[in-house]
Design a protein around this motif. Sequence first.
Motif, PDB file in Angstrom:
ATOM      1  N   TYR A   1     -72.365  44.501  69.946  1.00  0.00           N
ATOM      2  CA  TYR A   1     -71.963  45.532  70.911  1.00  0.00           C
ATOM      3  C   TYR A   1     -72.328  45.115  72.333  1.00  0.00           C
ATOM      4  O   TYR A   1     -71.495  45.178  73.248  1.00  0.00           O
ATOM      5  CB  TYR A   1     -72.652  46.846  70.544  1.00  0.00           C
ATOM      6  CG  TYR A   1     -72.527  47.942  71.566  1.00  0.00           C
ATOM      7  CD1 TYR A   1     -71.346  48.653  71.721  1.00  0.00           C
ATOM      8  CD2 TYR A   1     -73.615  48.278  72.382  1.00  0.00           C
ATOM      9  CE1 TYR A   1     -71.249  49.679  72.653  1.00  0.00           C
ATOM     10  CE2 TYR A   1     -73.522  49.291  73.311  1.00  0.00           C
ATOM     11  CZ  TYR A   1     -72.339  49.998  73.448  1.00  0.00           C
ATOM     12  OH  TYR A   1     -72.239  50.996  74.375  1.00  0.00           O
TER      13      TYR A   1
ATOM     14  N   HIS B   1     -75.754  45.863  66.974  1.00  0.00           N
ATOM     15  CA  HIS B   1     -76.168  46.121  68.362  1.00  0.00           C
ATOM     16  C   HIS B   1     -75.985  44.877  69.219  1.00  0.00           C
ATOM     17  O   HIS B   1     -75.525  44.962  70.362  1.00  0.00           O
ATOM     18  CB  HIS B   1     -77.622  46.596  68.396  1.00  0.00           C
ATOM     19  CG  HIS B   1     -78.126  46.866  69.774  1.00  0.00           C
ATOM     20  ND1 HIS B   1     -79.166  46.162  70.342  1.00  0.00           N
ATOM     21  CD2 HIS B   1     -77.710  47.749  70.724  1.00  0.00           C
ATOM     22  CE1 HIS B   1     -79.386  46.603  71.556  1.00  0.00           C
ATOM     23  NE2 HIS B   1     -78.520  47.568  71.820  1.00  0.00           N
TER      24      HIS B   1
ATOM     25  N   HIS C   1     -66.396  50.938  71.720  1.00  0.00           N
ATOM     26  CA  HIS C   1     -66.848  49.790  70.922  1.00  0.00           C
ATOM     27  C   HIS C   1     -68.092  50.055  70.067  1.00  0.00           C
ATOM     28  O   HIS C   1     -68.556  49.124  69.403  1.00  0.00           O
ATOM     29  CB  HIS C   1     -67.149  48.609  71.859  1.00  0.00           C
ATOM     30  CG  HIS C   1     -65.978  48.160  72.667  1.00  0.00           C
ATOM     31  ND1 HIS C   1     -64.969  47.382  72.154  1.00  0.00           N
ATOM     32  CD2 HIS C   1     -65.650  48.408  73.958  1.00  0.00           C
ATOM     33  CE1 HIS C   1     -64.065  47.147  73.101  1.00  0.00           C
ATOM     34  NE2 HIS C   1     -64.445  47.754  74.197  1.00  0.00           N
ATOM     35  N   ARG C   2     -68.616  51.272  70.059  1.00  0.00           N
ATOM     36  CA  ARG C   2     -69.893  51.491  69.411  1.00  0.00           C
ATOM     37  C   ARG C   2     -69.801  52.112  68.013  1.00  0.00           C
ATOM     38  O   ARG C   2     -70.825  52.416  67.396  1.00  0.00           O
ATOM     39  CB  ARG C   2     -70.793  52.342  70.296  1.00  0.00           C
ATOM     40  CG  ARG C   2     -70.280  53.721  70.654  1.00  0.00           C
ATOM     41  CD  ARG C   2     -71.276  54.464  71.562  1.00  0.00           C
ATOM     42  NE  ARG C   2     -72.572  54.549  70.941  1.00  0.00           N
ATOM     43  CZ  ARG C   2     -73.727  54.323  71.595  1.00  0.00           C
ATOM     44  NH1 ARG C   2     -73.703  53.987  72.871  1.00  0.00           N
ATOM     45  NH2 ARG C   2     -74.877  54.435  70.966  1.00  0.00           N
TER      46      ARG C   2
END
Length: 272
Positions: A165, A162, A144-145
């Motif tokens: 995430y 971020h 997922h990053r």
Amino acid sequence: MRVTFATEAVPGRPNEDFVAATADAAVLLDGAGTPPGSESGCSHSVAWFSRSLGSTLLASMTQGTGTLAELLAQGIKTVASLHDGTCDLSHPGSPSATVTMLRHTNDMLEWLVLADSVLVLDVVDAGEPMAICDDREAQVGALHRAEMDALASGTDEHVSAHRRYVETLRSYRNRDGGFWVAATDPLAADQALTGNMPADQIRAAALLSDGASRLVERFHLHTWSHVLDVLEQSGPDELIRQVRAAEKSDPQGVRWPRGKTFDDATALYCRS
């Protein structure tokens, strides 16, 4: 055990790591920060949670009986009872932390590792140190990053990515197929990595938050053997200095994409 440790927060922010030790026990927690604009359902800070659980665990390790997993489960219950009347403990963003515990008892060294802090053991007659890390969160996070890692650190776009995430990973927290951390569910303790070894088979041990272990795990600048050498020869302060130097050399995350340009860094080193 002879113990030294150091911890350094990100400038301008409270330290969400916790570290403490006695002659026979050590504990390190790395609190999972709440990004700006994200809710936690709790009126208490992540730093409060780390301090509360960490101090509870150290006391139980030196005064109580039971396995480390049992002590962690009871510690999670104890801290939950401190704020279950004021906070929504069912919220997926409720404060949480990694946990690393080390205890010397009856000529044995016992350990517990939950989530992505690292325990490094310098084992007698072993060619390389033994690094123990629960990498389930990293495995989930890798899926997922991509969006976050493609953006320059410090930009508004990176801050937003971020946050997304972190909030995405919350749906994987403390459930099968995801990853486990210390938060409000004592059953997380059953998911910790545990082990033991005769104390005379271990020359030294290091407990590292992921802000300190990133020299090896994310930056790939050093090996675990080098980290142990730095800790033995120059101490935890020098290891953290090297972390900060690496972070400052790549402020936008171009060389090493990461959620946090700087992270709280904590290192504890002990030897018999």
